[in-house]
Design an enzyme around this catalytic site. Sequence first.
Site, PDB file in Angstrom:
ATOM      1  N   HIS A 121       0.844  -1.203   0.000  1.00 49.03           N
ATOM      2  CA  HIS A 121       0.000   0.000   0.000  1.00 49.03           C
ATOM      3  C   HIS A 121       0.877   1.250   0.000  1.00 49.03           C
ATOM      4  O   HIS A 121       2.086   1.192   0.213  1.00 49.03           O
ATOM      5  CB  HIS A 121      -0.970   0.011   1.199  1.00 49.03           C
ATOM      6  CG  HIS A 121      -0.349   0.255   2.539  1.00 49.03           C
ATOM      7  ND1 HIS A 121      -1.095   0.605   3.637  1.00 49.03           N
ATOM      8  CD2 HIS A 121       0.923   0.191   2.968  1.00 49.03           C
ATOM      9  CE1 HIS A 121      -0.301   0.749   4.689  1.00 49.03           C
ATOM     10  NE2 HIS A 121       0.934   0.503   4.307  1.00 49.03           N
ATOM     11  N   CYS A 180       5.597   6.057   4.800  1.00 49.70           N
ATOM     12  CA  CYS A 180       4.403   5.404   4.238  1.00 49.70           C
ATOM     13  C   CYS A 180       3.909   6.144   2.995  1.00 49.70           C
ATOM     14  O   CYS A 180       3.024   5.650   2.298  1.00 49.70           O
ATOM     15  CB  CYS A 180       3.284   5.340   5.280  1.00 49.70           C
ATOM     16  SG  CYS A 180       3.704   4.309   6.666  1.00 49.70           S
ATOM     17  N   HIS A 200       4.878   0.166  -0.437  1.00 51.57           N
ATOM     18  CA  HIS A 200       5.668  -0.785   0.352  1.00 51.57           C
ATOM     19  C   HIS A 200       4.664  -1.792   0.881  1.00 51.57           C
ATOM     20  O   HIS A 200       3.449  -1.634   0.666  1.00 51.57           O
ATOM     21  CB  HIS A 200       6.383  -0.053   1.493  1.00 51.57           C
ATOM     22  CG  HIS A 200       5.416   0.599   2.433  1.00 51.57           C
ATOM     23  ND1 HIS A 200       4.815   1.815   2.150  1.00 51.57           N
ATOM     24  CD2 HIS A 200       4.877   0.183   3.598  1.00 51.57           C
ATOM     25  CE1 HIS A 200       3.982   2.122   3.118  1.00 51.57           C
ATOM     26  NE2 HIS A 200       3.986   1.144   4.008  1.00 51.57           N
ATOM     27  N   HIS A 204       3.368  -5.100   3.860  1.00 50.32           N
ATOM     28  CA  HIS A 204       3.385  -5.651   5.220  1.00 50.32           C
ATOM     29  C   HIS A 204       2.877  -7.087   5.205  1.00 50.32           C
ATOM     30  O   HIS A 204       2.110  -7.477   4.319  1.00 50.32           O
ATOM     31  CB  HIS A 204       2.462  -4.841   6.141  1.00 50.32           C
ATOM     32  CG  HIS A 204       2.868  -3.416   6.317  1.00 50.32           C
ATOM     33  ND1 HIS A 204       3.957  -3.040   7.066  1.00 50.32           N
ATOM     34  CD2 HIS A 204       2.344  -2.262   5.826  1.00 50.32           C
ATOM     35  CE1 HIS A 204       4.079  -1.730   7.038  1.00 50.32           C
ATOM     36  NE2 HIS A 204       3.111  -1.221   6.289  1.00 50.32           N
ATOM     37  N   ASP A 221      -4.606 -11.093  -0.231  1.00 46.80           N
ATOM     38  CA  ASP A 221      -3.247 -11.626  -0.105  1.00 46.80           C
ATOM     39  C   ASP A 221      -2.467 -11.446  -1.407  1.00 46.80           C
ATOM     40  O   ASP A 221      -2.930 -11.824  -2.478  1.00 46.80           O
ATOM     41  CB  ASP A 221      -3.304 -13.104   0.275  1.00 46.80           C
ATOM     42  CG  ASP A 221      -1.926 -13.658   0.623  1.00 46.80           C
ATOM     43  OD1 ASP A 221      -1.084 -12.883   1.136  1.00 46.80           O
ATOM     44  OD2 ASP A 221      -1.694 -14.848   0.372  1.00 46.80           O
ATOM     45  N   HIS A 222      -1.277 -10.878  -1.273  1.00 43.89           N
ATOM     46  CA  HIS A 222      -0.402 -10.597  -2.419  1.00 43.89           C
ATOM     47  C   HIS A 222      -1.076  -9.662  -3.435  1.00 43.89           C
ATOM     48  O   HIS A 222      -0.996  -9.870  -4.636  1.00 43.89           O
ATOM     49  CB  HIS A 222       0.107 -11.899  -3.082  1.00 43.89           C
ATOM     50  CG  HIS A 222       1.138 -12.574  -2.227  1.00 43.89           C
ATOM     51  ND1 HIS A 222       0.816 -13.238  -1.076  1.00 43.89           N
ATOM     52  CD2 HIS A 222       2.482 -12.637  -2.338  1.00 43.89           C
ATOM     53  CE1 HIS A 222       1.916 -13.694  -0.512  1.00 43.89           C
ATOM     54  NE2 HIS A 222       2.942 -13.350  -1.249  1.00 43.89           N
ATOM     55  N   GLU A 275      -0.559  -4.501  11.446  1.00 47.10           N
ATOM     56  CA  GLU A 275       0.209  -4.179  10.253  1.00 47.10           C
ATOM     57  C   GLU A 275       1.647  -4.648  10.459  1.00 47.10           C
ATOM     58  O   GLU A 275       2.275  -5.225   9.579  1.00 47.10           O
ATOM     59  CB  GLU A 275       0.149  -2.665  10.062  1.00 47.10           C
ATOM     60  CG  GLU A 275       0.867  -2.142   8.864  1.00 47.10           C
ATOM     61  CD  GLU A 275       0.833  -0.629   8.844  1.00 47.10           C
ATOM     62  OE1 GLU A 275       0.023  -0.076   8.089  1.00 47.10           O
ATOM     63  OE2 GLU A 275       1.598   0.013   9.594  1.00 47.10           O
TER      64      GLU A 275
END
Lengths: 135, 136
Positions: free
Chosen positions: B15, B34, B40, B42, B79-80, B125
């Site tokens: 995100h 951020c 980037h 998490h 996810d991903h 996170e």
Amino acid sequence: MLLTRKAEFSASHVCANPAWTEERNRAVYGLNANPNGHGHNYVLEVTIEGEPDPVTGMVFDLRELKEILNEEVVEPMDHRFLNREVSPFDCVVPTTENVAMEIWRRLAGRIGRDGVKLHNVRLYETGDLFVDYEG
Amino acid sequence: MKVRLTKRYRFSASHRLDTPALSADENRKLYGKCNNPYGHGHDYVLDVTVAGTPDESGQIVGREALDQLVRERVLGRFDHHNLNTDIAELAGVVPTTESLAVTIEKALASNWPLRARLDRVRISETERNIFELEAK
């Protein structure tokens, strides 16, 4: 104030209802129904609610609490096959829910006293699954 | 008699925090790293808690039924993926973990199919930032 004490025990179990067919048990419990059992490192967190005693400064004597947890849970359950060696799991399916509720039943009477009561039992079956029971 | 059961799930997503309501400088000041332009990621940890009374199986919820629901509504979609671009509900929303918690709670709560009720979601996170939302 809430006070939490932790204890660990390792035990094996099978989740299967003897009144049901193998297929139904497999559908409901998955791998947990494998007939010869499997095991977990259970982690128990017992939370007590009360105010610190004005003389001792303690909500509950931690040494006494450790002894109660040992007598009621760790000694009878650690390194045991719950279904065969720990009542009532000869006739109650030892799901995490049922084990947490049984631990509550064993502890509530020994911990409850003036101004102090058992607040919550949290039982981790694995690091990724736990049950809370508040009575 | 109330029993709550919590299961932990994990998903990894990227995100970038940036709001069109602020200037580039203000965004950089507010969101710090951020706000870095290419985003980037998490490894998010999601705890889903359901509450109810055990049925004749001694469970408040079937583990596989809960896993399947979370897989379908959350893990399979998040996810991903890139939270800014890939998740319809987050279009035009700054994908803070607060927004993510609200989005996930809604995705799970809408047409909730299980007997046990959704009690709360808790999402981290990183190990140091944890957000918890009681289900409505």
